[in-house]
Design a protein around this motif. Structure first.
Motif, mmCIF file in Angstrom:
data_model
loop_
_atom_site.group_PDB
_atom_site.id
_atom_site.type_symbol
_atom_site.label_atom_id
_atom_site.label_comp_id
_atom_site.label_asym_id
_atom_site.label_seq_id
_atom_site.Cartn_x
_atom_site.Cartn_y
_atom_site.Cartn_z
ATOM 1 N N ILE A 5 0.856 -1.198 0.000
ATOM 2 C CA ILE A 5 0.000 0.000 0.000
ATOM 3 C C ILE A 5 0.888 1.243 0.000
ATOM 4 N N LEU A 6 0.643 2.114 -0.951
ATOM 5 C CA LEU A 6 1.338 3.405 -0.971
ATOM 6 C C LEU A 6 0.265 4.476 -0.918
ATOM 7 N N LYS A 7 0.393 5.364 0.066
ATOM 8 C CA LYS A 7 -0.649 6.380 0.244
ATOM 9 C C LYS A 7 -0.030 7.773 0.220
ATOM 10 N N GLY A 59 3.848 10.814 3.072
ATOM 11 C CA GLY A 59 3.033 9.655 2.724
ATOM 12 C C GLY A 59 3.396 8.397 3.479
ATOM 13 N N VAL A 60 2.607 7.372 3.238
ATOM 14 C CA VAL A 60 2.746 6.112 3.959
ATOM 15 C C VAL A 60 3.009 4.990 2.966
ATOM 16 N N SER A 61 3.974 4.149 3.297
ATOM 17 C CA SER A 61 4.285 2.991 2.460
ATOM 18 C C SER A 61 4.267 1.756 3.345
ATOM 19 N N LYS A 62 3.368 0.819 3.025
ATOM 20 C CA LYS A 62 3.254 -0.390 3.850
ATOM 21 C C LYS A 62 3.428 -1.629 2.999
ATOM 22 N N ILE A 63 4.024 -2.642 3.582
ATOM 23 C CA ILE A 63 4.135 -3.929 2.927
ATOM 24 C C ILE A 63 3.716 -4.963 3.971
#
Ligand SMILES: Nc1ncnc2c1ncn2[C@@H]1O[C@H](COP(=O)(O)OP(=O)(O)OP(=O)(O)O)[C@@H](O)[C@H]1O
Length: 304
Positions: A5-7, A59-63
């Motif tokens: 997810i990249l926000k 921003g937010v970067s989730k894996i």
């Protein structure tokens, strides 16, 4: 479940270059996504952010549900990668590289040997990495990326430097992962490969997403029109040519060829019309719109 997810990602490098802006991407488990775009579009920057190697400015970067800069060994063991440049230990042999990574990922070295075999590197086991050709290094990088059977693999130009046979094997291998619930994100300038491998394509330009979707969705979003050519075996009489030419979506080429392009035109009704007028239709060819066509269309627009 979304695995990546990249926000609202924005990345500004220290030199002031804004490499990414307004990036919002969700990638589900099992998706094979192609990331394409011109040189400098921000593809490598994006992969590095997802891998936690670069911190986004905003921003937010989730894996796998975890912030990418807070990944633990548990998440890292589920991720494989091929980055720009093979990123191998040059002064170690092929075998020693595999041993090193096997220990790090806590997997048996036997799997590494099987991968070396698969990529035709087994005989080079004892060679120093710095003495390998660029293509051989790439094959070792591929073996390393899949060593621990990761569920997510990020690849920057995976087919670069590969000879035609190895490249074909790579494409087949990546395609086969569709059935194995692997999540892949691949960047490449080889649009033919991307079109064959990926279920979704994201097109990046100047740090922003221009369009995202499967081939049909891309064509629709960009209004790329498909052309149909009708070839007839006998000369079309002038009065019929005059009649047909009134339709702006039909182009008459010479005396035996019609090109139809537009949303409203119906190729079957044109064929029926010609047959009713006693004209034999020899062939109807649908012009296939490729990813390269779509890409060129966007890049050309950029230049105008
Ligand atoms: N370490 C860095 N410092 C400053 N600017 C950078 C750095 N890395 C990349 N850039 C700039 O960020 C932008 C995006 O670069 P990036 O390498 O992500 O593009 P790319 O799409 O991967 O390009 P290519 O297809 O050429 O590999 C470019 O303008 C580039 O010059």
């Amino acid at each position: 479940m979304d695995t990546i997810i990249l926000k609202d990602i924005r990345k500004v490098y220290k030199n002031g270059v804004e490499a990414l802006k307004d990036i919002n991407i969700s990638i589900k488990a099992g998706e094979i996504v192609g990331l394409i775009g011109p040189n400098g579009a921000g593809k490598t920057t994006l992969l590095n952010i997802i891998l936690g190697l670069l911190k986004p400015t905003e921003g937010v970067s989730k894996i796998l549900g975890v912030d990418t800069d807070k990944m633990t060994k548990r998440e890292r063991k589920k991720i494989g990668f091929i980055l720009d440049g093979p990123g191998l230990y040059d002064d170690l042999t092929v075998d020693e590289n595999i041993k090193f990574w096997s220990e790090l990922y806590e997997v048996s070295q036997i799997r590494g040997e099987a991968l070396l075999n698969q990529w035709g590197l087994y005989e080079n086991k004892g060679s120093l990495v710095k003495e390998l050709s660029a293509g051989m290094k790439q094959k070792l990088a591929i073996s390393r990326a899949f060593l621990h059977d990761p569920s997510i693999v990020l690849m920057d130009e995976p087919t670069s430097n590969l000879d035609p046979v190895a490249r074909k094997n790579m494409v087949e291998f990546l395609k086969s992962l569709h059935d194995k619930e692997k999540t892949l994100l691949i960047t490449s300038h080889d649009l033919f490969d991307i079109e064959r491998i990926c279920s979704r394509i994201i097109l990046l330009r100047k740090g922003q997403i221009v369009v995202s979707g499967n081939m049909e969705e891309l064509k629709e979003a960009l209004g790329v029109r498909m052309g149909v050519t009708i070839k007839v075996s006998n000369k079309i009489p002038d009065d019929i040519i005059n009649e047909i030419s009134k339709d702006s979506e039909i182009n008459v080429i010479g005396e035996k060829e019609l090109i139809l392009s537009g949303d409203k035109i119906s190729p079957p009704s044109v064929v029926r019309y010609l047959v009713n007028k006693g004209i034999d239709v020899e062939r109807v060819e649908e012009e296939k719109v490729t990813l390269e066509d779509i890409y060129t269309y966007i890049v050309k627009e950029d230049e105008e």
